[in-house]
Design an enzyme around this catalytic site. Structure first.
Site, PDB file in Angstrom:
ATOM      1  N   ASP A  80       0.863  -1.170   0.000  1.00  0.00           N
ATOM      2  CA  ASP A  80       0.000   0.000   0.000  1.00  0.00           C
ATOM      3  C   ASP A  80       0.913   1.238   0.000  1.00  0.00           C
ATOM      4  O   ASP A  80       2.138   1.147   0.148  1.00  0.00           O
ATOM      5  CB  ASP A  80      -0.970  -0.024   1.188  1.00  0.00           C
TER       6      ASP A  80
HETATM    7  C1  BGC Z   1      -5.126   3.053   0.163  1.00  0.00           C
HETATM    8  C2  BGC Z   1      -5.313   2.038  -0.941  1.00  0.00           C
HETATM    9  C3  BGC Z   1      -5.191   2.703  -2.281  1.00  0.00           C
HETATM   10  C4  BGC Z   1      -3.835   3.387  -2.356  1.00  0.00           C
HETATM   11  C5  BGC Z   1      -3.539   4.035  -3.694  1.00  0.00           C
HETATM   12  C6  BGC Z   1      -3.916   3.935  -0.031  1.00  0.00           C
HETATM   13  O1  BGC Z   1      -3.910   5.002   0.839  1.00  0.00           O
HETATM   14  O2  BGC Z   1      -5.055   2.379   1.392  1.00  0.00           O
HETATM   15  O3  BGC Z   1      -6.551   1.393  -0.806  1.00  0.00           O
HETATM   16  O4  BGC Z   1      -5.363   1.782  -3.312  1.00  0.00           O
HETATM   17  O5  BGC Z   1      -3.790   4.388  -1.355  1.00  0.00           O
HETATM   18  O6  BGC Z   1      -4.232   5.184  -3.886  1.00  0.00           O
END
Ligand code: BGC
Length: 779
Positions: free
Chosen positions: A296
């Site tokens: 993530d």
């Molecule tokens: C989130 C994810 C997301 C990623 C990319 C993160 O802050 O937890 O779910 O896909 O950002 O934007």
């Protein structure tokens, strides 16, 4: 020499792949993607020609910003792509811009390797469907699959080839704002939805130009963060993980998902991003996942905060060794793995393996054949995005996601006549209608409730509107929950002035539609709440509206279950609409005025009080369950002194404008052996005054087994449509396979014994039948 061969492949294959028709692939039952091993030799050849920097480049995923226009064209990201130091970018949209970025990678970098282009396409692209929790409330798997198919078509028409969806995290905690992005509390329903969404995104051929790679998330257990506080710790037994939280992740793999995102949280003391047991042993060895793992956003550097490493180098090595293949924005891999290799903290095999997985994904997507397959037809966007058909479908899905929570004296549906007041801070707002995580939606094109009602009513009734209150009395709070281009402009009149105006309008009206609840950004990431109620300013407004004596319909906007005890007592009718998407106002008006009969069912329990959380339908019995179900306190039993055990609205609950009679199930046998099947049939009759759909749900409970069983578990459901007066027979088929669970040794087994079941319109029902599962074929 070797890389030249690749170049040839890249340029020779630049033919446009024809776009397949939606109907062609999304209803076929077996359209999962299986990865093709035939790329192996090409991958190995390419790998041999790569420098270490280029290898690490493939593992590097960067947030692009706008790298293709003006100053951005010379930005650091663009330069890094040119140097072969970037494997993918996220957050760049439009075919034209993506084409430019892809050109830098393909024509200016030494090895000409195309980029993965990722985006959070969560519940639609420009055509936006209800938030995922709302989508799950449709209990309509084909419809959910079609939303993902449309999202993939639209996103790919704009150049995107990789979507960070579906979020399949089970959650029992409505304090956690990200429940909005998931499918609720049930592993069975969650698994079906996970599969449907992956089929929708990936279709049955990833090399087409309208299918994209799915990235299911967040592996694992993100929905179980302690106290519902985002990014928090998880501590959980393995048997609970396997039985209650893992099924949707496993289902996503069975559906052929190409990638998975590791979770932010730690689990039993290990951050998921460095959890080898999770990312390699369970994911790959046990479940056979052969796609790639991405972290993530900045999760690798965050491991220092978790306290499992002192610096970026140390934690990056841990992540790679655990099984992470791609580093999202953390720049830990690109900046430190070289040094770790030199110091023998990791091996070149660790790196090669990750690089191969990323290259495999690019081959699967057909990017080596034609790196511009998603971006060279800039007319596609015009023709395929936010089309009339897609919007019509979104309107239908929006209506189908609405859950009727209360309808005293059949106040709903409303008649299209007289004077109707729409009152509340969410009544005339378009930008909040799409809900959280709608990053590509043109928020101003979403239809407000006021506009939707106006269109559906035409000149049949007079419509009045007043804001009535701000979202919250607390201006600071309001700022924090109206960001990301989703303002609800603060009205600077005094609370009394706002209220007086609303009351005046209410008094002139025959019926009041109170449009209240959360703003879009009160749920989603980093939106944990302790007081999960309608904000006080709006509750006060509602009270005042009720005092006028006019009939009040509460249209509730929310991204999570709310505590609605007061409203359930005082308001005659409540329609929970979540955030219905781009056509919101029309979707809601269709239900309010009876053009659509509501059929949504909750997929999370709605608590009576925050103190009950976690409250969920498939809990254990305890040694001291209540002896009665009158909600009263019983000394020395498992309950609370002050609040009943059960939720206000249970899992599976939702009313209709009509009534259904569900007959007592009939079983084909009383006992089944290991190779038998049990057929359960029930007659369902529409006994009311409207045609409508009902979700017929089957729950089963094993009375005795080696680990304590849940009091009931959803094992099947059918959504059927019945005309007024019509009867249909609903059939479920259960085999011993459906009765399996993970025992204490984590073996997936069924155990002979007695089972109880019921078939109903919600999880709140008593058992009506029993059957036995035997070791031998005895009948
Ligand atoms: C989130 C994810 C997301 C990623 C990319 C993160 O802050 O937890 O779910 O896909 O950002 O934007």
């Amino acid at each position: 020499m070797k890389f030249r061969k690749i170049i040839t492949v890249v340029f020779m294959g630049a033919a446009i792949v024809s776009c397949s028709n939606i109907e062609d692939n999304f209803f076929s039952p077996n359209n999962t993607t299986t990865f093709d091993k035939s790329y192996e030799s090409q991958i190995n050849e390419l790998l041999d020609s790569m420098t270490l920097d280029e290898k690490l480049g493939q593992l590097n995923l960067l947030d692009s910003g706008d790298i293709t226009t003006g100053e951005g064209a010379n930005s650091n990201v663009a330069k890094l792509i040119e140097q072969g130091k970037v494997g993918g970018i996220l957050n760049l949209t439009s075919a034209e811009k993506i084409n430019k970025a892809q050109k830098i990678a393909v024509e200016q970098s030494r090895l000409h390797i195309p980029l993965l282009i990722g985006l959070d396409v969560i519940h639609g692209y420009k055509t936006t469907f209800p938030i995922p929790l709302g989508l799950s409330s449709t209990w309509n798997i084909d419809l959910i699959e079609k939303t993902a198919r449309i999202a993939a078509t639209e996103a790919s028409a704009d150049g995107i080839n990789w979507v960070y969806s579906p979020m399949v995290d089970i959650s029992r905690d409505p304090r956690w704002g990200r429940v909005a992005e998931g499918s609720g509390e049930d592993p069975y329903l969650g698994s079906l939805i996970a599969k449907a969404m992956i089929r929708g995104y990936q279709g049955n051929d990833l090399s087409l130009n309208n299918t994209v790679m799915a990235c299911f998330k967040h592996f694992a257990l993100y929905g179980a963060v302690e106290a519902g506080r985002d990014y928090n710790t998880v501590d959980m037994s393995k048997v609970r993980m396997y039985n209650e939280y893992f099924p949707p992740y496993k289902a996503a793999i069975e559906a052929g998902a190409g990638s998975v995102m590791a979770a932010f949280n730690d689990i039993n003391g290990i951050p998921a991003t460095e959890d080898k047991w999770l990312l390699t042993d369970v994911l790959r060895k046990e479940w056979g996942f052969n796609g790639f793992v991405v972290t993530d956003y900045t999760a690798i550097p965050e491991m220092v905060n978790h306290g499992v490493g002192t610096d970026l180098q140390e934690v990056s090595a841990l992540a790679l060794k655990a099984g992470v293949d791609m580093d999202m924005v953390g720049e830990g891999f690109i900046k430190t793995l070289k040094k770790s290799l030199k110091e023998e903290k990791i091996s070149i095999d660790d790196i090669n393996l990750a690089v191969k997985r990323i290259l495999q994904a690019k081959f699967e997507l057909g990017l080596f054949k034609d790196p511009y397959k998603y971006s060279n037809d800039t007319n596609r966007a015009e023709k395929e995005i936010f089309t009339k058909d897609n919007r019509t479908f979104a309107r239908q899905v929006g209506s189908e996601s609405a859950v009727l929570l209360k309808n005293q004296n059949n106040l709903l549906p409303l008649e299209k006549k007289g004077t109707i007041a729409i009152i509340g801070p969410l009544g005339n707002n378009s930008v909040n209608m799409a809900g959280t995580w709608s990053v590509s939606t043109d928020q101003y094109k979403s239809i407000s409730l006021l506009d939707g009602v106006r269109e559906v009513i035409g000149d049949k009734a007079k419509i009045l509107y007043s804001k009535g209150s701000n979202l919250s009395y607390d201006e600071e709070f309001e700022k924090n929950v109206t960001m990301f281009n989703k303002p609800i402009p603060r009205d600077n009149r005094t609370n009394k002035q706002l209220l007086d105006e609303a009351i005046k309008i209410a008094e002139k009206s025959d019926v009041i539609i109170a449009a209240l609840g959360e703003s879009a950004e009160m749920s989603g990431e980093s939106t944990s709440r302790v007081h999960i109620e309608i904000p006080k300013a709006q509750k006060d407004l509602l009270k005042a509206l009720l005092q006028t004596g006019k009939p009040v319909v509460l249209v509730l906007f929310t991204g999570r279950p709310l505590v609605l005890v007061d409203e359930n007592t005082t308001v005659p009718a409540t329609l929970n609409v979540w955030f219905p998407g781009s056509e919101a106002g029309l979707s809601i008006a269709d239900v309010l005025f009876g053009d659509v009969n509501p059929s949504g069912k909750l997929t999370m329990s709605w608590p009576r009080d925050v103190g009950q959380i976690p409250v969920y339908y498939n809990h254990k019995n305890t040694g001291r369950p209540l002896s009665k179900d009158d909600g009263k306190f019983e000394k020395f039993h498992s309950n609370y002194l002050d609040v009943p055990n059960d939720p206000l609205y249970p899992f599976g609950y939702g009313l209709s404008y009509t009534t259904f009679k569900i007959g007592k199930p009939e079983l084909s046998k009383n006992s089944i052996g290991p190779n038998d099947k049990l057929v359960i049939t029930t007659e369902v009759t529409n006994t009311g005054n409207y045609s409508g759909a009902e979700v017929i749900q089957l729950y089963i409970h094993q009375k005795v087994r080696s680990i304590t069983p849940p009091v009931k578990e959803l094992k099947g459901f059918k959504k059927i449509f019945l005309k007024k007066g019509e009867t249909k027979t609903v059939k479920f088929v259960i085999s011993p396979e459906d009765l399996k669970f993970y025992n204490n040794d984590l073996e997936f087994v069924y155990e002979p014994g007695e089972f109880e079941l019921f078939v109903s319109d919600s999880s709140n029902h008593k058992f009506t039948n029993t059957f036995f599962l035997t070791k031998e074929e005895d009948n």
